[in-house]
Design a protein around this motif. Structure first.
Motif, short mmCIF file in Angstrom:
data_model
loop_
_atom_site.label_atom_id
_atom_site.label_comp_id
_atom_site.label_asym_id
_atom_site.label_seq_id
_atom_site.Cartn_x
_atom_site.Cartn_y
_atom_site.Cartn_z
N VAL A 174 0.86 -1.19 0.00
CA VAL A 174 0.00 0.00 0.00
C VAL A 174 0.89 1.24 0.00
O VAL A 174 2.11 1.13 -0.01
CB VAL A 174 -0.96 0.02 1.21
N TYR B 175 -6.50 -4.51 9.88
CA TYR B 175 -5.80 -3.84 8.79
C TYR B 175 -5.62 -4.85 7.65
O TYR B 175 -6.49 -5.68 7.42
CB TYR B 175 -4.49 -3.26 9.30
N THR B 176 -4.55 -4.79 6.89
CA THR B 176 -4.42 -5.70 5.75
C THR B 176 -4.20 -7.14 6.21
O THR B 176 -3.64 -7.40 7.28
CB THR B 176 -3.25 -5.29 4.85
N ASN C 284 -9.57 -6.23 1.34
CA ASN C 284 -8.16 -6.11 1.67
C ASN C 284 -7.64 -4.73 1.28
O ASN C 284 -7.50 -3.87 2.14
CB ASN C 284 -7.34 -7.23 1.06
N VAL C 285 -7.35 -4.48 0.01
CA VAL C 285 -6.98 -3.12 -0.41
C VAL C 285 -7.65 -2.78 -1.74
O VAL C 285 -7.95 -3.65 -2.54
CB VAL C 285 -5.44 -2.95 -0.56
N ALA D 30 -11.81 -1.97 0.60
CA ALA D 30 -10.63 -2.25 1.41
C ALA D 30 -10.98 -2.45 2.88
O ALA D 30 -12.13 -2.38 3.28
CB ALA D 30 -9.62 -1.11 1.26
N MET E 145 -4.68 2.16 2.17
CA MET E 145 -5.53 1.01 1.83
C MET E 145 -5.66 0.87 0.31
O MET E 145 -6.62 0.32 -0.19
CB MET E 145 -6.91 1.12 2.47
#
Length: 304
Positions: free
Chosen positions: A127, A209-210, A230-231, A267, A292
């Motif tokens: 990212v 987060y991711t 995810n993103v 995301a 993200m």
């Protein structure tokens, strides 16, 4: 050989030692992302006015016909991007929007793909890379590989792969809160940390987060994973509010000046799980980056 293909942590070493991954047709590609073959077909991009969650810029639904191509199975990882940086000396010169303690977003000129404000390892999607950085990585792949050229997906290609033949609001069906079985979105555990995210899902996907790419082991019908959630992912197209002038052959929409580029996929930090709809679109200044926002690559089956 699988580690050469999927995990970018060893990419620089792979180049130096001559480790070459053979993927899809026998093309030699040191440390390239793992690719899956996407069959050609016809589909309708966008959503109808009466579709759940419809947004005006998802109309009019438009028929697009695509030739077969290849798309990366996963988003480009931190390790894969790190290999590119270590070999080329690429230097980041752009700010990144990062998460604040209260769950909002603020620009941070010190944040980068190395430190986006939360912990990542080499298997997480990279990212804090802007559109130019994504294309610099693509150019490097093309310098170090044989066969058809790598590129970003077009917006039409992205939605085609994300839907993978589905006609439902989400690629897995109509139930929003089923997303925790398939991807990383804004879930109940995220709302516990950021209470203002009132549109978060009621399930728990295990990540705030991711998540590592492929963590859910949930490929769609085309074999691609993490297309939604995810993103967000940069695509090639310039943003326009609708599809009335979208190329019908699946090619990217250009235009000058291109003030914003299209983002797709939703995301981990989007306040609400409805961003995971297959038709949802985003747009962002290509010179900026986001904690993200990442990307994935594609390529044609034959040289252009």
């Amino acid at each position: 050989m699988e580690n050469c293909v999927r995990f970018g942590a060893v990419a620089a070493l792979a180049i130096l030692t001559g480790c070459a991954a053979k993927i899809d047709g026998g093309h030699s590609c040191p440390a390239c992302p793992e690719m899956v073959r996407i069959p050609g077909g016809i589909f309708q991009i966008g959503s109808d006015a009466d579709s759940p969650g419809h947004v005006a810029d998802e109309a009019p639904r438009t028929m697009v016909e695509l030739e077969p191509f290849e798309a990366a199975r996963f988003e480009v990882t931190v390790g894969e991007f790190r290999a590119f940086v270590e070999v080329t000396g690429f230097a980041q010169e752009f700010p990144c929007f990062v998460m604040t303690e209260g769950g909002g977003w603020n620009v941070d000129y010190d944040a980068s793909w190395r430190d986006p404000g939360f912990e990542q390892n080499d298997d997480h999607p990279v990212v804090c890379v802007n559109w130019g950085a994504a294309n610099a990585y693509v150019a490097w792949l093309n310098e170090t590989s044989e066969g058809p050229e790598f590129r970003l997906l077009s917006e039409s290609e992205w939605e085609y792969v994300a839907r993978a033949g589905s006609q439902t609001t989400f690629w897995w069906g109509e139930r929003q809160d089923d997303f925790c079985r398939y991807t990383n979105g804004v879930d109940r555990s995220a709302r516990e940390i950021y209470p203002t995210w009132v549109r978060s899902g009621e399930c728990d996907d295990g990540y705030v987060y991711t998540a590592p790419v492929g963590a859910f082991a949930a490929p769609n019908a085309f074999g691609a994973e993490d297309l939604v959630g995810n993103v967000w992912e940069w695509v090639e197209d310039c943003y326009a509010p609708g599809f009335s002038d979208l190329p019908r052959d699946g090619s990217p929409r250009g235009g000058q000046p291109c003030e914003k580029r299209v983002l797709r996929g939703g995301a981990w930090g989007d306040y609400g799980a409805f961003y995971l709809r297959s038709a949802y679109r985003g747009a962002f200044d290509p010179d900026w980056s986001f904690a993200m926002l990442g990307f994935r690559v594609a390529r044609n089956l034959e040289p252009r």
